[in-house]
Write an enzyme that holds these catalytic residues in place. Structure first.
Site, mmCIF file in Angstrom:
data_model
loop_
_atom_site.group_PDB
_atom_site.id
_atom_site.type_symbol
_atom_site.label_atom_id
_atom_site.label_comp_id
_atom_site.label_asym_id
_atom_site.label_seq_id
_atom_site.Cartn_x
_atom_site.Cartn_y
_atom_site.Cartn_z
ATOM 1 N N GLY A 206 34.191 -49.433 20.953
ATOM 2 C CA GLY A 206 33.272 -49.529 22.100
ATOM 3 C C GLY A 206 32.706 -48.167 22.462
ATOM 4 N N ASN B 220 42.075 -46.508 20.177
ATOM 5 C CA ASN B 220 43.296 -46.808 19.422
ATOM 6 C C ASN B 220 43.036 -47.371 18.027
ATOM 7 O OD1 ASN B 220 45.517 -46.166 21.206
ATOM 8 N ND2 ASN B 220 44.548 -47.623 22.584
ATOM 9 N N ASP C 292 39.322 -46.499 28.864
ATOM 10 C CA ASP C 292 40.580 -47.145 29.276
ATOM 11 C C ASP C 292 41.738 -46.158 29.455
ATOM 12 O OD1 ASP C 292 39.126 -49.475 28.935
ATOM 13 O OD2 ASP C 292 39.911 -49.850 26.932
HETATM 14 O O1 F6P Z 1 37.886 -50.286 25.301
HETATM 15 C C1 F6P Z 1 36.814 -50.162 26.169
HETATM 16 C C2 F6P Z 1 36.420 -51.487 26.686
HETATM 17 O O2 F6P Z 1 35.295 -51.277 27.481
HETATM 18 C C3 F6P Z 1 37.497 -52.273 27.435
HETATM 19 O O3 F6P Z 1 37.720 -51.792 28.720
HETATM 20 C C4 F6P Z 1 36.976 -53.672 27.345
HETATM 21 O O4 F6P Z 1 38.009 -54.613 27.438
HETATM 22 C C5 F6P Z 1 36.375 -53.690 25.991
HETATM 23 O O5 F6P Z 1 36.048 -52.360 25.654
HETATM 24 C C6 F6P Z 1 35.158 -54.551 25.855
HETATM 25 O O6 F6P Z 1 34.624 -54.317 24.594
HETATM 26 P P1 F6P Z 1 33.465 -55.054 23.805
HETATM 27 O O7 F6P Z 1 32.443 -54.012 23.535
HETATM 28 O O8 F6P Z 1 34.106 -55.522 22.543
HETATM 29 O O9 F6P Z 1 32.974 -56.164 24.657
#
Ligand code: F6P
Length: 337
Positions: free
Chosen positions: A10, A109, A133
């Protein structure tokens, strides 16, 4: 030396400041060649890259998102060591054809886990932790977190006046994946009355008692900050479940707000810009010293590094003895139990 930089997972405020920190240090201080690898690990598989110059790295310090693009490509996470699907060979071949001496992997991670696998198959890799996070193991803090907490706190501040005017309970769901760092820090900074974290769990009866107790003490409104990673008995989204459980349990009108992606969009805070710049610069220093297979990190106020193998597969979560929780409890804030 010639190095590649990629961002994976992300996006988050501060990635561009990191790219700039790595790239400008490499070009201006060490005289290295630098390329950007597009869209995370899929860019190595496709040899989708661009050349960076000092000039092309200018003007990006305060930009949100990532100029390299990103993806959640996990194709080779499990199979790469045995090279079951031939991806390891493609990556190694492309790494050599691009004449790379190292790849800097900016990510959370999942990215650090993949970075470790690439290191284990013989590539020179440096990891840079990135996530709003704050849950990357091995670093005290990651860039993006401070910005996300600022955004969430600003929203909580704004909800106070409308909650008080309407005598309502306001439930605010913040991001954080399985960790409660954003909920804890933004909740405390925003003066929340109830803060619910996945690490601590909650008893909804206790939450309702706390809200009713406030009402009896002449405070007919409450702010409840909850982490998106909370479990709910019926599998509903936390904001949805907690909001209806409070309204049913207390009889007080209750509304929900899910902050969502605003928390990771836009410009990084000054704190995150400087953090990203320092981590990026240290990543380049490790490369110049040929100290590969490591992730840069913060230990207190100092920039440092640890082996990627120590980071892979772990999660940094909030512990019950966190000083903010202890202090919050002393001031009557309810943490759900
Ligand atoms: O890891 C960052 C984050 O924004 C989290 O807080 C959230 O759960 C997740 O990514 C959402 O990610 P995606 O881009 O897969 O919707």
């Amino acid at each position: 030396m010639k190095i590649g930089i990629l961002s994976s997972g992300g996006d988050c405020p501060g990635i561009n400041a990191t790219i700039r920190g790595v790239g400008k240090t490499a070009i201006m201080h060490y005289g290295m060649e630098v390329i950007g690898i597009h869209n995370g690990f899929s860019g190595i598989l496709k040899k989708d890259t661009e050349e960076f110059t000092e000039r092309s790295l200018s003007g990006i310090l305060n930009l949100g998102g990532t100029i390299l693009g990103t993806s959640r490509e996990k194709a080779f996470r499990k199979l790469i060591k045995k090279d079951v699907d031939g991806q390891a060979s493609i990556i190694k071949q492309n790494y050599e054809e691009l004449s790379l001496d190292c790849i800097v992997c900016i990510g959370g991670n999942g990215t650090q886990k993949t970075a470790n696998l690439l290191s284990e198959i013989g590539l020179n890799i440096i990891g840079v932790p990135k996530t709003i996070d704050n849950d990357v193991w091995g670093t005290d803090v990651s860039f993006g977190f401070n910005t996300a907490v600022n955004i969430a706190t600003d929203s909580i501040d704004r909800l106070h006046s409308t909650a008080s005017s309407h005598k309502r309970v306001m439930v605010v769901e913040v991001m954080g994946h399985k960790a409660g760092w954003i909920a804890l820090h933004a909740g405390m900074a925003g003066g929340a009355d109830v803060i619910l974290l996945p690490e601590l769990g909650y008893d909804i009866e206790k939450v309702n008692e706390a809200i009713l107790d406030r009402a009896h003490r002449g405070k007919p409104y409450s702010i409840v900050v909850i982490a998106e990673g909370l479990q709910t008995p019926d599998g509903r989204r936390p904001a949805d479940y907690i909001t209806s459980a409070i309204e049913e349990g207390t009889g007080i009108e209750t509304r929900e707000t899910v902050l969502g992606y605003t928390q990771r969009g836009g410009s990084p805070s000054p704190f995150d810009r400087n953090l990203a710049t320092r981590l990026g610069g240290h990543a380049t220093e490790l490369i110049a010293n040929k100290q590969f297979g490591r992730m840069v990190c913060m230990k207190g106020d100092h920039v440092d590094s640890i082996p990627l193998s120590e980071v892979a597969g772990k999660l940094k979560i909030v512990t019950p003895d966190n000083e903010l929780i202890l202090q919050g409890r002393r001031m009557g804030i309810t943490f759900g139990r």
